[in-house]
Scaffold this motif. Structure first.
Motif, short mmCIF file in Angstrom:
data_model
loop_
_atom_site.label_atom_id
_atom_site.label_comp_id
_atom_site.label_asym_id
_atom_site.label_seq_id
_atom_site.Cartn_x
_atom_site.Cartn_y
_atom_site.Cartn_z
N TYR A 81 0.83 -1.21 0.00
CA TYR A 81 0.00 0.00 0.00
C TYR A 81 0.86 1.27 0.00
CZ TYR A 81 -4.35 -2.56 0.38
OH TYR A 81 -5.42 -3.37 0.12
N ARG A 82 2.02 1.23 0.65
CA ARG A 82 2.93 2.37 0.63
C ARG A 82 3.41 2.63 -0.80
NH1 ARG A 82 6.81 0.72 4.46
NH2 ARG A 82 5.17 1.06 5.96
N ILE A 112 1.89 1.71 -3.57
CA ILE A 112 0.73 2.18 -4.35
C ILE A 112 0.57 3.68 -4.16
CG2 ILE A 112 -1.80 2.13 -4.52
CD1 ILE A 112 -1.59 -0.91 -3.88
N ASN A 113 0.64 4.13 -2.91
CA ASN A 113 0.49 5.57 -2.62
C ASN A 113 1.57 6.41 -3.27
OD1 ASN A 113 -1.87 5.25 -1.14
ND2 ASN A 113 -0.79 4.99 0.79
N ARG A 114 2.76 5.85 -3.45
CA ARG A 114 3.87 6.55 -4.11
C ARG A 114 3.75 6.48 -5.63
NH1 ARG A 114 8.90 3.85 -0.86
NH2 ARG A 114 8.39 4.67 1.19
N GLY A 115 2.82 5.65 -6.12
CA GLY A 115 2.70 5.46 -7.56
C GLY A 115 3.74 4.49 -8.11
N GLN A 117 -1.97 -0.24 -9.17
CA GLN A 117 -3.17 0.12 -8.41
C GLN A 117 -4.11 -1.09 -8.36
OE1 GLN A 117 -3.65 3.32 -7.12
NE2 GLN A 117 -5.43 2.53 -6.06
#
Length: 71
Positions: free
Chosen positions: A25-26, A28-31, A35
């Protein structure tokens, strides 16, 4: 690669990547990681092809970084 792209659960994503849920998830949040899809409710699924492509890109990246080392 398989012609059919499966949607896989978090446990399989963790098995394929060796990453913890928090790290996935970290990223994903950074791109920096594919996703997830939200098929309904609280469920999350990932494209198996996208996860495998991400894993391969990490191997290539690591290989390129190691090519510059002097042993």
């Amino acid at each position: 690669m398989s012609a059919v792209d499966r949607l896989i659960k978090m446990a399989e994503v963790q098995d394929l990547t060796g990453l913890s849920k928090a790290m996935i998830y970290r990223l994903i949040n950074r791109g920096s990681f594919p996703q997830q899809f939200k098929p309904g409710g609280f469920a999350s699924r990932w494209s198996e092809c996208e996860v495998l492509d991400w894993r391969e890109s990490q191997r290539v990246k690591r290989g390129l970084e190691n090519d510059g080392r002097s042993d």
